[in-house]
Design a protein around this motif. Structure first.
Motif, PDB file in Angstrom:
ATOM      1  N   PHE A 103      19.671 -45.874  94.755  1.00 28.78           N
ATOM      2  CA  PHE A 103      20.313 -46.779  93.755  1.00 28.78           C
ATOM      3  C   PHE A 103      21.078 -47.938  93.820  1.00 28.78           C
ATOM      4  O   PHE A 103      22.738 -46.911  94.398  1.00 28.78           O
TER       5      PHE A 103
ATOM      6  N   ASN B 177      24.240 -50.171  92.730  1.00 27.73           N
ATOM      7  CA  ASN B 177      25.578 -51.066  91.461  1.00 27.73           C
ATOM      8  C   ASN B 177      25.620 -52.572  92.206  1.00 27.73           C
ATOM      9  O   ASN B 177      26.955 -52.382  92.959  1.00 27.73           O
TER      10      ASN B 177
ATOM     11  N   ASN C  24      16.401 -49.233  93.933  1.00 30.92           N
ATOM     12  CA  ASN C  24      16.178 -49.218  92.370  1.00 30.92           C
ATOM     13  C   ASN C  24      17.497 -50.231  92.368  1.00 30.92           C
ATOM     14  O   ASN C  24      19.631 -49.746  92.715  1.00 30.92           O
ATOM     15  N   TYR C  25      17.788 -51.169  91.502  1.00 30.24           N
ATOM     16  CA  TYR C  25      19.249 -51.677  91.515  1.00 30.24           C
ATOM     17  C   TYR C  25      19.624 -51.259  89.654  1.00 30.24           C
ATOM     18  O   TYR C  25      18.764 -50.887  88.375  1.00 30.24           O
ATOM     19  N   PHE C  26      20.663 -51.233  89.692  1.00 32.54           N
ATOM     20  CA  PHE C  26      21.196 -50.638  87.926  1.00 32.54           C
ATOM     21  C   PHE C  26      22.578 -50.713  87.962  1.00 32.54           C
ATOM     22  O   PHE C  26      23.770 -51.712  88.688  1.00 32.54           O
ATOM     23  N   ASN C  27      23.133 -50.712  86.346  1.00 31.92           N
ATOM     24  CA  ASN C  27      24.543 -51.178  86.454  1.00 31.92           C
ATOM     25  C   ASN C  27      25.352 -50.067  85.816  1.00 31.92           C
ATOM     26  O   ASN C  27      25.347 -49.262  84.747  1.00 31.92           O
TER      27      ASN C  27
ATOM     28  N   ASP D  19      24.182 -48.461  82.254  1.00 25.78           N
ATOM     29  CA  ASP D  19      22.597 -47.355  82.350  1.00 25.78           C
ATOM     30  C   ASP D  19      23.389 -46.101  83.135  1.00 25.78           C
ATOM     31  O   ASP D  19      21.952 -45.653  83.963  1.00 25.78           O
TER      32      ASP D  19
ATOM     33  N   ILE E 207      19.902 -43.944  82.330  1.00 19.49           N
ATOM     34  CA  ILE E 207      18.544 -44.409  83.396  1.00 19.49           C
ATOM     35  C   ILE E 207      18.789 -43.463  84.403  1.00 19.49           C
ATOM     36  O   ILE E 207      17.889 -42.570  84.817  1.00 19.49           O
ATOM     37  N   LEU E 208      20.578 -43.364  85.081  1.00 22.19           N
ATOM     38  CA  LEU E 208      20.677 -42.499  85.859  1.00 22.19           C
ATOM     39  C   LEU E 208      20.310 -41.223  85.968  1.00 22.19           C
ATOM     40  O   LEU E 208      20.140 -40.258  86.320  1.00 22.19           O
TER      41      LEU E 208
ATOM     42  N   TYR F 266      16.511 -39.844  85.879  1.00 26.10           N
ATOM     43  CA  TYR F 266      15.672 -40.324  86.739  1.00 26.10           C
ATOM     44  C   TYR F 266      16.710 -38.462  87.131  1.00 26.10           C
ATOM     45  O   TYR F 266      16.076 -37.847  88.261  1.00 26.10           O
TER      46      TYR F 266
END
Length: 319
Positions: free
Chosen positions: A206, A208, A227-230, A234, A237-238, A241
């Motif tokens: 993941f 950021n 995977n890309y996230f903020n 997010d 979401i993390l 997961y």
């Protein structure tokens, strides 16, 4: 003047290896061994080669120190704002030690003699067979700027404590693992991922923010999903997961502040999830001599260039 505690028993990244015993053992300041520190009994819980015995058997022999080697720079490529990918030809007897998670080297301008110009640089990748070391340099000061314009560089290696939680990385097998990346600490994830895959773990990444193209290519070449996230938007979401995938181990390559956010998410899922983090402390000598790397953990002084620290302990107590 404040002195270091003599009774701190921590695992040393050099313990039982080629460079053990070191100068700290001879001065009575061994990070790991309570007997060398002056205690009357051994309670280090160490199952490897005994540092106390090594010290007693080697007092008449010189300390085996890491040596500077002048090496050819094969190529220098700018990959970002003041960021450079440098490939260095190193001897194979050095290259064989540079595949471990958390390993780093000291680089120095070929025209400088003083050790004050040594710059600790994480090993991004190593081709052991061909002896090609790949590093990413942020050229922002007197230590690093001259290197990008030279055809040779001094390499001093290997150093092993670029990550807190090495035991967790090396021992984790056949489980679900997560790599979280933020910032330039991403340069050390390649060796971490390779070790986890070698131990038959399932690994996902993941990110950021920005992932450098060279890092992205190497991760994808290992068939690891990115995977890309903020982190600000997010977190749920993390959280989902980690819970749904039953993640048992997380390595966070990031700043202390970011790693602390990841720790809090993990703790909200399960405090037993193992956590390793990148060591971003100031390092000048790598041998525990200069004191530049010392941090205060709950009132105790710890030399972070050699001492392994529990990641949660570190993130909880460090400012």
């Amino acid at each position: 003047m404040e002195t270091l505690e003599k009774n701190i028993i921590r695992f040393c990244a050099d313990a039982g290896g080629k460079y053990c015993p070191c100068h700290l053992a001879y001065s009575g300041d061994c990070i790991k061994c309570p007997m060398i520190q002056g205690k009357n009994k051994c309670d280090c819980d160490w199952q490897g080669v005994c540092t106390y015995n090594l010290l007693n058997h080697s007092r008449i022999s010189p300390i085996d120190e890491r040596k500077e080697i002048l090496c050819d720079i094969l190529s220098t490529e700018q990959i970002g704002d003041n960021l450079y990918l440098i490939k260095i030809k190193v001897p194979k007897d050095i290259a064989k030690y540079l595949y471990e998670p958390g390993v780093y080297v000291f680089l120095k301008d070929k025209d400088k003699n003083s050790d004050i110009f040594n710059a600790p640089i994480t090993v991004m990748d190593i081709n052991e067979e061909e002896g090609i070391l790949e590093v990413i340099i942020h050229a922002i000061g007197a230590k690093t700027k001259p290197i990008i314009n030279n055809d040779k560089v001094y390499v001093k290696s290997p150093y092993y404590n670029g990550i807190f939680g090495l035991k967790e990385i090396k021992s984790n097998k056949e489980d679900n693992c997560l790599i979280v990346i933020n910032g330039l600490s991403q340069a050390n994830v390649i060796n971490v991922i390779r070790r986890l895959l070698r131990n038959n773990n399932n690994v996902e990444v993941f990110v950021n923010g920005t992932l450098l193209d060279i890092i992205k290519e190497k991760i994808e070449s290992m068939n690891v999903k990115i995977n890309y996230f903020n982190i600000e938007k997010d977190k749920q979401i993390l959280f989902n997961y980690i819970k749904e995938k039953e993640i048992s181990f997380v390595y966070c390559a990031a700043s202390v502040e970011f790693s602390r956010q990841i720790m809090n998410i993990l703790n909200s899922v399960d405090k037993n999830i193992k956590l390793s983090i990148s060591n971003n402390n100031l390092i000048c000598c790598g041998e525990g001599i200069c004191g530049a790397c010392i941090v205060d953990l709950n009132g105790k002084k710890v030399k972070t260039c050699k001492a392994q620290i529990d990641s949660r302990e570190y993130l909880t107590h460090i400012k």
